[in-house]
Design an enzyme around this catalytic site. Structure first.
Site, PDB file in Angstrom:
ATOM      1  CB  THR A  82      -5.170   4.354  -3.690  1.00 37.57           C
ATOM      2  OG1 THR A  82      -5.158   5.757  -3.495  1.00 37.57           O
ATOM      3  CG2 THR A  82      -3.985   3.719  -2.985  1.00 37.57           C
ATOM      4  CE1 TYR A 133      -4.962  -2.687 -11.838  1.00 38.94           C
ATOM      5  CE2 TYR A 133      -6.611  -1.036 -11.323  1.00 38.94           C
ATOM      6  CZ  TYR A 133      -5.706  -2.002 -10.917  1.00 38.94           C
ATOM      7  OH  TYR A 133      -5.552  -2.267  -9.592  1.00 38.94           O
ATOM      8  CB  THR A 159      -1.307  -2.523 -12.056  1.00 38.95           C
ATOM      9  OG1 THR A 159      -1.025  -1.239 -11.507  1.00 38.95           O
ATOM     10  CG2 THR A 159      -1.617  -3.502 -10.935  1.00 38.95           C
ATOM     11  CG  HIS A 282      -2.815  -4.648  -5.603  1.00 37.01           C
ATOM     12  ND1 HIS A 282      -2.552  -4.429  -6.922  1.00 37.01           N
ATOM     13  CD2 HIS A 282      -3.920  -3.895  -5.329  1.00 37.01           C
ATOM     14  CE1 HIS A 282      -3.459  -3.604  -7.425  1.00 37.01           C
ATOM     15  NE2 HIS A 282      -4.298  -3.259  -6.475  1.00 37.01           N
ATOM     16  N   GLY A 315       2.783  -2.541   2.896  1.00 34.07           N
ATOM     17  CA  GLY A 315       3.042  -2.645   4.333  1.00 34.07           C
ATOM     18  C   GLY A 315       3.812  -1.483   4.934  1.00 34.07           C
ATOM     19  NE  ARG A 317      -0.255   0.309   7.100  1.00 31.23           N
ATOM     20  CZ  ARG A 317      -0.233  -0.226   5.877  1.00 31.23           C
ATOM     21  NH1 ARG A 317       0.699   0.141   5.001  1.00 31.23           N
ATOM     22  NH2 ARG A 317      -1.135  -1.118   5.506  1.00 31.23           N
ATOM     23  N   GLY A 336       0.466   3.221   0.069  1.00 29.88           N
ATOM     24  CA  GLY A 336      -0.940   3.228  -0.325  1.00 29.88           C
ATOM     25  C   GLY A 336      -1.787   3.698   0.835  1.00 29.88           C
ATOM     26  NE  ARG A 337      -4.764  -1.597   3.243  1.00 29.67           N
ATOM     27  CZ  ARG A 337      -4.071  -2.515   2.572  1.00 29.67           C
ATOM     28  NH1 ARG A 337      -2.769  -2.363   2.390  1.00 29.67           N
ATOM     29  NH2 ARG A 337      -4.684  -3.584   2.085  1.00 29.67           N
TER      30      ARG A 337
HETATM   31  C1  LIG Z   1      -7.896   1.526  -1.431  1.00 31.55           C
HETATM   32  C2  LIG Z   1      -6.815   1.064  -2.352  1.00 31.55           C
HETATM   33  C3  LIG Z   1      -6.995   1.161  -3.728  1.00 31.55           C
HETATM   34  C4  LIG Z   1      -5.974   0.742  -4.592  1.00 31.55           C
HETATM   35  N1  LIG Z   1      -6.141   0.898  -5.934  1.00 31.55           N
HETATM   36  C5  LIG Z   1      -5.136   0.545  -6.776  1.00 31.55           C
HETATM   37  C6  LIG Z   1      -5.241   0.774  -8.166  1.00 31.55           C
HETATM   38  O1  LIG Z   1      -6.234   1.309  -8.651  1.00 31.55           O
HETATM   39  N2  LIG Z   1      -4.202   0.383  -8.952  1.00 31.55           N
HETATM   40  C7  LIG Z   1      -3.063  -0.213  -8.436  1.00 31.55           C
HETATM   41  O2  LIG Z   1      -2.150  -0.557  -9.175  1.00 31.55           O
HETATM   42  N3  LIG Z   1      -2.946  -0.416  -7.110  1.00 31.55           N
HETATM   43  C8  LIG Z   1      -3.933  -0.048  -6.282  1.00 31.55           C
HETATM   44  N4  LIG Z   1      -3.795  -0.253  -4.930  1.00 31.55           N
HETATM   45  C9  LIG Z   1      -2.561  -0.859  -4.419  1.00 31.55           C
HETATM   46  C10 LIG Z   1      -1.536   0.223  -4.095  1.00 31.55           C
HETATM   47  O3  LIG Z   1      -1.067   0.854  -5.249  1.00 31.55           O
HETATM   48  C11 LIG Z   1      -0.331  -0.341  -3.345  1.00 31.55           C
HETATM   49  O4  LIG Z   1       0.213  -1.415  -4.094  1.00 31.55           O
HETATM   50  C12 LIG Z   1      -0.674  -0.834  -1.936  1.00 31.55           C
HETATM   51  O5  LIG Z   1      -1.630  -0.003  -1.335  1.00 31.55           O
HETATM   52  C13 LIG Z   1       0.577  -0.861  -1.096  1.00 31.55           C
HETATM   53  O6  LIG Z   1       0.309  -1.368   0.173  1.00 31.55           O
HETATM   54  P1  LIG Z   1       0.036  -0.458   1.471  1.00 31.55           P
HETATM   55  O7  LIG Z   1      -1.389  -0.009   1.357  1.00 31.55           O
HETATM   56  O8  LIG Z   1       0.257  -1.388   2.583  1.00 31.55           O
HETATM   57  O9  LIG Z   1       1.003   0.693   1.411  1.00 31.55           O
HETATM   58  C14 LIG Z   1      -4.788   0.184  -4.051  1.00 31.55           C
HETATM   59  C15 LIG Z   1      -4.616   0.099  -2.675  1.00 31.55           C
HETATM   60  C16 LIG Z   1      -5.601   0.541  -1.826  1.00 31.55           C
HETATM   61  C17 LIG Z   1      -5.371   0.469  -0.345  1.00 31.55           C
END
Ligand SMILES: Cc1cc2nc3c(=O)[nH]c(=O)nc-3n(C[C@H](O)[C@H](O)[C@H](O)COP(=O)(O)O)c2cc1C
Length: 394
Positions: A82, A133, A159, A282, A315, A317, A336-337
């Site tokens: 993230t 990226y 990605t 994502h 998703g 959590r 992620g979140r």
């Molecule tokens: C704030 C934020 C920034 C993210 N930045 C990237 C990133 O720079 N590169 C990437 O491949 N995925 C990025 N993602 C996607 C995450 O790697 C991941 O696929 C996603 O958060 C998974 O879903 P979840 O938040 O429901 O767990 C980002 C997600 C969030 C929430």
């Protein structure tokens, strides 16, 4: 009592993060794209799957540990890349990486992170993955690959699902875009969150200046701000399978593709010598009509069998979500979140809390379903049409 003491699950951490972060930062983390259908579907997909309780099995020796790419991890979970952890907390990526290392789960550093690979490798080295990226100027990406290799990163994650910028209209409304283009609303938003301002922004400003994308190659490693030239440099809509062949050639370690959501793409990944695919939309942040990943997982996992390692994100959590994903063929999930909310509330301690909640929920789900090991989590734990009860409309 710290804010963390009031939190009992990831949703509590989300509420606490909402209070602590400026609205622009919180929404950047929390929201998704357009009408946020994919975001809701990701959760609905997990919630739709019902489990069966198995009684009278001795599960006192159960363990959440498992093996991923030949090495043990303490549970089938890793931290997703993230680009925003460093805005949730000062050097948030490092805090998150330290929590992951202590929990013995892999950590992924994003290309857009605000902490450098070197620092992460020096201070939080358990299993480190680097997310790439791919920019129009391919040489810049190759430089990053070389740097990740020199810093001992175990895996490279390319990605594949963000080839054009998504429509995140709320960011524009909040005056929050990366690169930064702050407007009056964003400035007022920051003023209403003095603790965040002092503990995050001021800490950067009094040390390195404005937060920067520390992993961007020079000369692009600059403060986050609006620079029209960057769009052309970072453009990635010509990414294709020939690039994958080049990455395979350049990267001797574990190579994963993130955002592989179709059987034919998954099979192609195998033929290009890729080690792992991450079924991901994502977190619903890019294409709003994307299917839930837990719905896409079964046919992909069945088609590839043991020929490639399948992971999943978007998703997750609760620990029960991990049990469901593993039962449907994922070797590991990424969050992620969930872990970002924790980081936003308490840095390393908050991230550790998020991991701890999820681990404990996974452990309880294993106990209720009569499973002593991660390998025992199969579709046998499901209620109803076991292979397909995650499918849309089932
Ligand atoms: C704030 C934020 C920034 C993210 N930045 C990237 C990133 O720079 N590169 C990437 O491949 N995925 C990025 N993602 C996607 C995450 O790697 C991941 O696929 C996603 O958060 C998974 O879903 P979840 O938040 O429901 O767990 C980002 C997600 C969030 C929430």
């Amino acid at each position: 009592m710290s804010r963390l003491d009031d939190c009992y699950n990831v949703f509590d951490l989300r509420d606490a993060a909402k209070r602590r972060l400026p609205k622009g930062v919180f929404e950047f983390v929390d929201r998704s794209t357009e009408d946020e259908v994919a975001l809701r579907n990701n959760r609905a997909g997990f919630e739709r799957i019902k489990l069966r309780h198995r009684s009278l099995v001795d599960v006192s020796g159960r363990a959440t540990k498992t093996t991923l790419f030949g090495k043990e991890i303490s549970m089938p979970m890793a931290i997703a890349p993230t680009g925003a952890a460093g805005l949730c907390w000062h050097e948030g990526e490092l805090e998150l990486a330290k929590a992951a290392a202590k929990a013995r789960i892999p950590f992924t550093l994003a290309t857009g992170a605000m902490t450098s690979m070197e620092k992460i490798a020096n201070e939080a080295n358990f299993r480190l993955w680097f997310q790439l990226y791919v920019w129009k100027q391919r040489d810049l990406s190759y430089q990053l690959i070389e740097r990740a290799k020199n810093n001992g990163f175990e895996a490279l994650i390319v990605t594949t699902d963000t080839i054009v910028p998504p429509n995140r209209e709320y960011n524009a409304r909040n005056g929050f875009n990366i690169p930064f283009k702050p407007n009056l609303r964003f400035t007022l938003d920051i003023m209403r969150h003095p603790e965040w301002f002092l503990n995050v922004l001021v800490k950067y400003m009094t040390t390195i200046g404005m937060p920067r994308n520390e992993n961007y190659p020079e000369p692009y490693r600059r403060a986050l701000r609006q620079d029209p030239k960057m769009y052309e440099v970072m453009r990635q809509d010509n990414l294709n399978w020939e690039d994958v062949a080049i990455f395979r050639d350049k990267w001797p370690g574990i190579l994963m593709l993130k955002g592989i959501n179709r059987v034919d793409d998954a099979l192609k990944a195998i033929s290009y010598g890729v080690d792992g695919i991450i079924v991901s939309n994502h977190g619903g942040r890019n294409m709003d009509s994307a299917a839930a990943t837990i719905d896409m997982l079964p046919e992909i996992a069945q088609a590839v069998g043991d020929k490639i390692t399948v992971l999943l994100d978007s998703g997750v959590r609760r620990g029960s979500d991990i049990a469901k994903a593993v039962a449907l063929g994922a070797k590991c999930v990424l969050t992620g979140r969930a872990t970002l909310y924790g980081t936003a509330v308490g840095g390393e301690a908050g991230a550790a809390k998020a991991v701890g909640f999820i681990r404990s929920e996974l452990d309880k789900t294993m106990a209720y379903t009569g499973c002593n090991s991660i390998e025992e989590l199969t579709t046998d734990i499901f209620f109803g049409d076991r292979e397909r009860n995650s499918m849309v409309g089932a």
